[in-house]
Design an enzyme around this catalytic site. Structure first.
Site, PDB file in Angstrom:
ATOM      1  N   ASP A 178      57.677  39.359  31.627  1.00 39.11           N
ATOM      2  CA  ASP A 178      57.029  40.405  32.425  1.00 39.11           C
ATOM      3  C   ASP A 178      57.366  41.745  31.773  1.00 39.11           C
ATOM      4  O   ASP A 178      58.224  41.809  30.885  1.00 39.11           O
ATOM      5  CB  ASP A 178      57.550  40.364  33.867  1.00 39.11           C
ATOM      6  CG  ASP A 178      56.915  41.445  34.756  1.00 39.11           C
ATOM      7  OD1 ASP A 178      55.746  41.818  34.497  1.00 39.11           O
ATOM      8  OD2 ASP A 178      57.577  41.919  35.691  1.00 39.11           O
ATOM      9  N   SER A 179      56.724  42.804  32.252  1.00 35.96           N
ATOM     10  CA  SER A 179      57.045  44.134  31.733  1.00 35.96           C
ATOM     11  C   SER A 179      58.366  44.652  32.294  1.00 35.96           C
ATOM     12  O   SER A 179      58.949  45.586  31.764  1.00 35.96           O
ATOM     13  CB  SER A 179      55.924  45.107  32.088  1.00 35.96           C
ATOM     14  OG  SER A 179      55.704  45.104  33.480  1.00 35.96           O
ATOM     15  N   CYS A 214      53.360  38.196  34.952  1.00 34.98           N
ATOM     16  CA  CYS A 214      52.864  39.566  35.022  1.00 34.98           C
ATOM     17  C   CYS A 214      51.347  39.486  35.175  1.00 34.98           C
ATOM     18  O   CYS A 214      50.670  38.862  34.358  1.00 34.98           O
ATOM     19  CB  CYS A 214      53.234  40.292  33.728  1.00 34.98           C
ATOM     20  SG  CYS A 214      52.439  41.896  33.536  1.00 34.98           S
ATOM     21  N   ASN A 215      50.855  40.121  36.238  1.00 37.53           N
ATOM     22  CA  ASN A 215      49.419  40.033  36.498  1.00 37.53           C
ATOM     23  C   ASN A 215      48.594  40.745  35.433  1.00 37.53           C
ATOM     24  O   ASN A 215      47.547  40.241  35.021  1.00 37.53           O
ATOM     25  CB  ASN A 215      49.106  40.595  37.882  1.00 37.53           C
ATOM     26  CG  ASN A 215      49.489  39.627  38.986  1.00 37.53           C
ATOM     27  OD1 ASN A 215      48.726  38.736  39.322  1.00 37.53           O
ATOM     28  ND2 ASN A 215      50.689  39.758  39.528  1.00 37.53           N
ATOM     29  N   SER A 216      49.047  41.909  34.972  1.00 39.46           N
ATOM     30  CA  SER A 216      48.290  42.654  33.958  1.00 39.46           C
ATOM     31  C   SER A 216      48.190  41.848  32.663  1.00 39.46           C
ATOM     32  O   SER A 216      47.116  41.727  32.072  1.00 39.46           O
ATOM     33  CB  SER A 216      48.971  43.991  33.654  1.00 39.46           C
ATOM     34  OG  SER A 216      49.166  44.728  34.831  1.00 39.46           O
ATOM     35  N   CYS A 258      50.648  41.229  42.843  1.00 37.78           N
ATOM     36  CA  CYS A 258      51.614  41.951  42.013  1.00 37.78           C
ATOM     37  C   CYS A 258      52.980  41.358  42.330  1.00 37.78           C
ATOM     38  O   CYS A 258      53.305  41.148  43.504  1.00 37.78           O
ATOM     39  CB  CYS A 258      51.578  43.449  42.328  1.00 37.78           C
ATOM     40  SG  CYS A 258      52.936  44.374  41.555  1.00 37.78           S
ATOM     41  N   HIS A 292      55.820  42.533  42.377  1.00 33.00           N
ATOM     42  CA  HIS A 292      56.757  43.372  43.143  1.00 33.00           C
ATOM     43  C   HIS A 292      56.611  43.171  44.652  1.00 33.00           C
ATOM     44  O   HIS A 292      57.545  43.420  45.402  1.00 33.00           O
ATOM     45  CB  HIS A 292      56.494  44.861  42.869  1.00 33.00           C
ATOM     46  CG  HIS A 292      57.112  45.363  41.610  1.00 33.00           C
ATOM     47  ND1 HIS A 292      56.663  44.986  40.374  1.00 33.00           N
ATOM     48  CD2 HIS A 292      58.137  46.220  41.388  1.00 33.00           C
ATOM     49  CE1 HIS A 292      57.397  45.602  39.438  1.00 33.00           C
ATOM     50  NE2 HIS A 292      58.288  46.345  40.028  1.00 33.00           N
ATOM     51  N   GLY A 323      50.647  48.450  33.651  1.00 33.72           N
ATOM     52  CA  GLY A 323      49.444  48.757  34.438  1.00 33.72           C
ATOM     53  C   GLY A 323      48.440  49.667  33.759  1.00 33.72           C
ATOM     54  O   GLY A 323      47.232  49.509  33.924  1.00 33.72           O
ATOM     55  N   GLU A 362      60.192  49.899  43.822  1.00 34.36           N
ATOM     56  CA  GLU A 362      61.324  50.039  42.896  1.00 34.36           C
ATOM     57  C   GLU A 362      62.255  51.172  43.339  1.00 34.36           C
ATOM     58  O   GLU A 362      63.472  51.077  43.223  1.00 34.36           O
ATOM     59  CB  GLU A 362      60.833  50.306  41.468  1.00 34.36           C
ATOM     60  CG  GLU A 362      60.197  49.098  40.844  1.00 34.36           C
ATOM     61  CD  GLU A 362      60.337  49.063  39.319  1.00 34.36           C
ATOM     62  OE1 GLU A 362      60.883  50.025  38.742  1.00 34.36           O
ATOM     63  OE2 GLU A 362      59.885  48.084  38.727  1.00 34.36           O
TER      64      GLU A 362
END
Lengths: 289, 289
Positions: free
Chosen positions: B15-16, B78-80, B194, B196, B48, B162
């Site tokens: 993921d990022s 990671c969705n993106s 997402c 998060h 994003g 976050e």
């Protein structure tokens, strides 16, 4: 005498500290329309080492305070207080002019475990006091006398959970130690008999394996509360938006607020300090006489 | 060439940043016997705002790093990156000598939502980039073209999650704002698009109501990973205890470690820094050529 109609009064929830907030969490999620008032008896925390007589006295004092705040239902979100004082509380609260029901944490979890097990082997993780009270063994036997209950007292787990954020290797090692007898006994269902333990549920699930059903008190208790409200026609009249929740604390509100957000997983807002020990109830005063 | 047998190699997850740890969390709980290596591309966070071409390049670089560490399966948490690079990654990774499968986060959640909805009205909460990619709309239409998808872009929710610990009223207000169109549309299922968002799941469930099914990527993705491992006979050989997990990070490990424990809900342990941008893969270097 009461300004609001009965159904719009709040639900009272109490515990010795932050642990019961995992129960309040489930109530807030499953019954978003209701109002809640949560009382933490942090001045006399922990309840684990208290005698039955003390726990009965404390519980009646708190009940009196919450009755004064016109709760429509009382939830005992504490395993020690439930084991020691539930029948007494139920008897006294039904004698009030409002006739308030009292729901404790032990039975909903026990019934849910009996419904969930396929092998008939159920595990219990709880404080030493709760294990020794026999409350879970009794509640499970009442639901199904042929279910085997493997009870594991976890003397230090509550303190380790409160002290550990973020969780470190010590928490992992402690949890692993308490899982060992449950894995050995090949239980397929485990009841978390202490309201602190949902905070280590992910760790427990990983150590017990994905095939084991873990049951905490919150969800089944919330369903029981829903049933009581339904059968008494006491559901909140609100149809849109969420209800309110507020906090009372017998000790210093600050540590309760700080620790509490981890357990509630939502903002806590204001916490007011309150003195319940002076109440007349335990001695048979006017409110619940 | 590889020292360990294929089934005992780790699963790679990337993921990022910390978001994908909610996915790793589910993998650790549902597949406790497996080993995992998680790579967070924090030096280039957030994804994003990145172009499709950039995300494809980054994803290939990370894949190369993880292939070098002999992963048996690659999870794009990671969705993106899933929306931009999954087909490309799948094609390239299958061409490696190991023939590694790649699983992304979008489809498992979409399929699960289609299976869960009773009314055919499904909501999506996601970043603007993910909504605009159309990845969820496509995946849901592929599973059932007659399901209505109400997409709500939440431009600031990732940052607010976050930044917010403990959660305050601002988080509640933000989440409430994004829930409003979903409540109005009377969806009965909501996909968290997402990684998060599982951190505000309790709040979401309270605002959406107990009748709404909330689906995050982690659990359905973990099940898909289990299926892949099963069909390829790649399940870890371990029969007792849990596997290991370790972390790589392209930026400063410290903030990742601190923030990460909130998302993983387990101890993180060591985090090693790694440079992936110099990899030859994106240019068609030897590893994945």
């Amino acid at each position: 005498m009461v300004a609001s109609t009965h159904r719009d009064r709040p639900i009272g929830v109490f515990d010795s500290g932050v642990g019961g907030l995992t129960v309040l969490h489930e109530l807030l999620v499953q019954l978003p329309q209701e109002d809640f008032v949560y009382l933490a008896d942090t001045a006399r925390f922990p309840y684990g080492e208290r005698s039955q007589a003390e726990l009965q006295e404390f519980s009646l004092q708190i009940a009196e305070e919450l009755i004064r705040r016109q709760v429509k239902l009382l939830v005992v979100a504490c395993n020690s207080a439930t084991a020691a004082a539930l029948p007494l509380l139920q008897e006294r609260m039904m004698r009030t002019t409002l006739g308030v029901d009292v729901i404790g944490v032990v039975r909903p979890g026990a019934v849910h475990a009996v419904a969930a097990t396929r092998t008939g082997r159920v595990g219990l993780l709880a404080t030493t006091a709760t294990v020794e009270s026999g409350a879970y063994a009794e509640a499970i036997a009442a639901a199904d006398p042929h279910v085997d209950l493997v009870q594991v007292p976890c003397p230090d787990l509550t303190e380790i959970i409160e002290g550990g954020f973020p969780f470190d290797q010590r928490v992992v090692d402690t949890v692993r130690r308490y899982c060992a007898p449950l894995r050995e006994a090949r239980v397929d269902t485990v009841v978390l008999g202490c309201t602190h333990y949902p905070l280590v549920r992910p760790m427990l699930q990983r150590m017990l394996g994905p095939g084991v059903t873990i049951i905490s008190s919150g969800a089944p208790l919330a369903r029981q509360v829903e049933h009581v409200l339904g059968s008494r026609s006491l559901q909140a009249g609100r149809t849109e938006g969420e209800g309110t929740y507020s906090f009372l604390c017998t000790g210093d509100p600050e540590p309760f607020r700080t620790m509490g957000t981890r357990f509630l997983q939502m903002p806590l807002g204001e916490v007011a300090q309150v003195d319940v020990a002076g109440g007349a109830l335990a001695g048979g005063g006017p409110a619940l006489a």
